[in-house]
Design an enzyme around this catalytic site. Structure first.
Site, PDB file in Angstrom:
ATOM      1  NE  ARG A  90      -3.533   2.407   2.560  1.00  0.00           N
ATOM      2  CZ  ARG A  90      -4.547   2.583   3.391  1.00  0.00           C
ATOM      3  NH1 ARG A  90      -4.864   1.634   4.248  1.00  0.00           N
ATOM      4  NH2 ARG A  90      -5.250   3.696   3.379  1.00  0.00           N
ATOM      5  CG  ASN A 144     -11.147  -1.340  -1.247  1.00  0.00           C
ATOM      6  OD1 ASN A 144     -12.258  -1.263  -1.737  1.00  0.00           O
ATOM      7  ND2 ASN A 144     -10.836  -0.780  -0.086  1.00  0.00           N
ATOM      8  CB  CYS A 164     -18.149  -0.171  -0.396  1.00  0.00           C
ATOM      9  SG  CYS A 164     -17.142   1.297  -0.069  1.00  0.00           S
ATOM     10  CG  HIS A 194     -13.874   3.463  -3.390  1.00  0.00           C
ATOM     11  ND1 HIS A 194     -12.620   3.014  -3.053  1.00  0.00           N
ATOM     12  CD2 HIS A 194     -14.688   3.067  -2.379  1.00  0.00           C
ATOM     13  CE1 HIS A 194     -12.671   2.377  -1.889  1.00  0.00           C
ATOM     14  NE2 HIS A 194     -13.927   2.397  -1.468  1.00  0.00           N
ATOM     15  CE1 TYR A 244     -11.279   5.833  -1.567  1.00  0.00           C
ATOM     16  CE2 TYR A 244     -13.486   5.785  -0.620  1.00  0.00           C
ATOM     17  CZ  TYR A 244     -12.170   5.362  -0.609  1.00  0.00           C
ATOM     18  OH  TYR A 244     -11.741   4.492   0.352  1.00  0.00           O
TER      19      TYR A 244
END
Length: 421
Positions: A90, A144, A164, A194, A244
């Protein structure tokens, strides 16, 4: 009822356990299996999970295992919450796109594509093993990028629904602002994972009165502050975008901001170390307050509601999920995966009719949906050119030189996870 959680060693898991314990009348779990290859961490989480169940007098059995096939055998539902490469991957996803002047984020843009490439093959392998061990089990995906992962699962013929926590987070915030019970708030939540907008906020159910104009007039400053967008943006749009959307509506400002402060991945990694130290305390028998800062707010309630609708019966429930479009958004292919309110029961999720999407939003949805199709193709078949095509198609990239530079960096930083790279 037996549930299995793949990625059960996640620091998210106590949030899920707390929901199972508190909402046992909604979802009567008799056996819960936490599955994770990280044995030491898994045992730590498992011990805390048992203490949470004991504190709330839940009679269910909690076991842990690193054996996926044994863990999912006989399961009624399998929840996926994976992070291939962990926080280290990440951190890379949030870092190398910035070198090209693009947003670095784990689900959006080039970093999101990298996560999809690492994740989709692993999830499909898990799903095939679930199908062999428990052919009737539902797969609930919280991993995700949920839209792309759910599309992969559905195209492969799996009984899957994507989940989500953005919608339930908005529902709870709006309910508090309006001083009504959360169950009274129905969102006209439309878009892709998102990439959604709240086109209406209805009190009293799907057919209730739309109070979104009143919400924006009376509480627009608070909503805008949560989204980290100017109040004027909400007033001009007349809707509430997902947070987002900031990566799209304020991309260059976000890139500057990300270059000036520690990454979210670094913050989360530090938080996880602190959480794991708390989890190791044998006196701890509830989720700690710090977990709320980790992310995934209300994840447990959403997961319980979805699993109950799929497994328990008693009539369909209405919930925001990720599932096939099937004509709901007429400008998208039927097999695109969208995020909307759906009627959920033992046969799966069926999207409800949604308000027409303004071209301002529909154009971006079409653009990102096309990118997701190319991203899935790259995840399934590999190859530098497919990665390049997906990046070139993304609205946050869209330039030849940028796509070339991002492709090189993506492949260089993900070689250990991509056998074909």
């Amino acid at each position: 009822m037996k549930l299995a959680v793949v990625g059960g060693g996640s620091t998210y898991t106590p949030e899920l356990i707390d929901g199972f314990a508190r909402l046992r009348d909604t979802l009567p779990v008799s056996e819960l299996v936490l599955i994770d290859p990280a044995a030491e961490r898994l045992e730590l989480i498992g011990a805390l999970a048992r203490r949470i169940f004991a504190r709330q007098d839940h009679p269910g059995l909690i076991t842990t295992t690193s054996d996926l096939d044994a863990g999912v055998a006989g399961a009624d539902a399998v929840l996926l919450q994976l992070r291939i490469g962990g926080q280290a991957a990440r951190l890379q996803d949030e870092t190398w796109p910035l070198e090209c002047g693009c947003v670095g984020q784990e689900t959006t843009g080039a970093g999101g594509l990298a996560k999809a490439l690492r994740t989709v093959p692993v999830v499909l392998d898990i799903a095939e093993r679930v199908r062999r061990a428990s052919p009737d089990a539902w797969i609930i995906d919280f991993t995700n990028p949920v839209g792309i992962v759910t599309r992969a699962l559905l195209r492969a013929g799996h009984k899957a629904v994507g989940l989500c926590n953005v919608a339930i987070g908005f529902q709870r915030k709006f309910a508090a602002l309006l001083d009504v019970a959360p169950a009274e708030v129905h969102l006209d939540h439309v878009g892709l994972n998102h990439l959604t907008w709240e086109l209406g906020v209805r009190v009293g159910g799907p057919g209730g009165r739309d109070v979104l104009p009143e919400l924006l007039a009376g509480h627009g400053d608070a909503v805008a502050a949560d989204l980290r967008l100017p109040r004027a943006v909400l007033d001009r749009l007349g809707v509430v975008p997902s947070y987002y959307l900031r990566y799209f509506y304020a991309h260059d400002a976000v890139v500057r901001e990300l270059g000036e402060k520690p990454s979210r991945a670094a913050e989360v990694a530090a938080m996880e170390r602190e959480l794991l130290a708390l989890y190791a305390d044998p006196a701890l028998d509830e989720k700690p307050a710090l977990l709320a800062k980790r992310g995934g707010a209300f994840y447990s309630e959403a997961a319980v509601d979805l699993a109950a609708a799929l497994l328990v019966g008693g009539g369909p429930a209405v919930q925001v999920v990720n599932t096939y479009n099937g004509g709901t958004l007429p400008f998208l292919p039927d097999d695109a995966v969208i995020e909307v309110q759906a009627r959920v029961d033992g046969s799966g999720a069926a999207p409800l009719a949604v308000p027409a999407l303004d071209p301002l939003f529909a154009g971006l949805v079409s653009h990102v949906s096309a990118y997701e199709d190319l991203a899935l193709d790259a995840a399934l078949r590999g190859g530098r050119e497919r990665v390049f095509r997906a990046l070139l198609a993304h609205p946050l990239v869209g330039q030849f030189d940028l796509a070339e530079g991002l492709t090189d960096r993506l492949l260089a930083h993900n070689k250990e996870h991509l056998p074909w790279a």
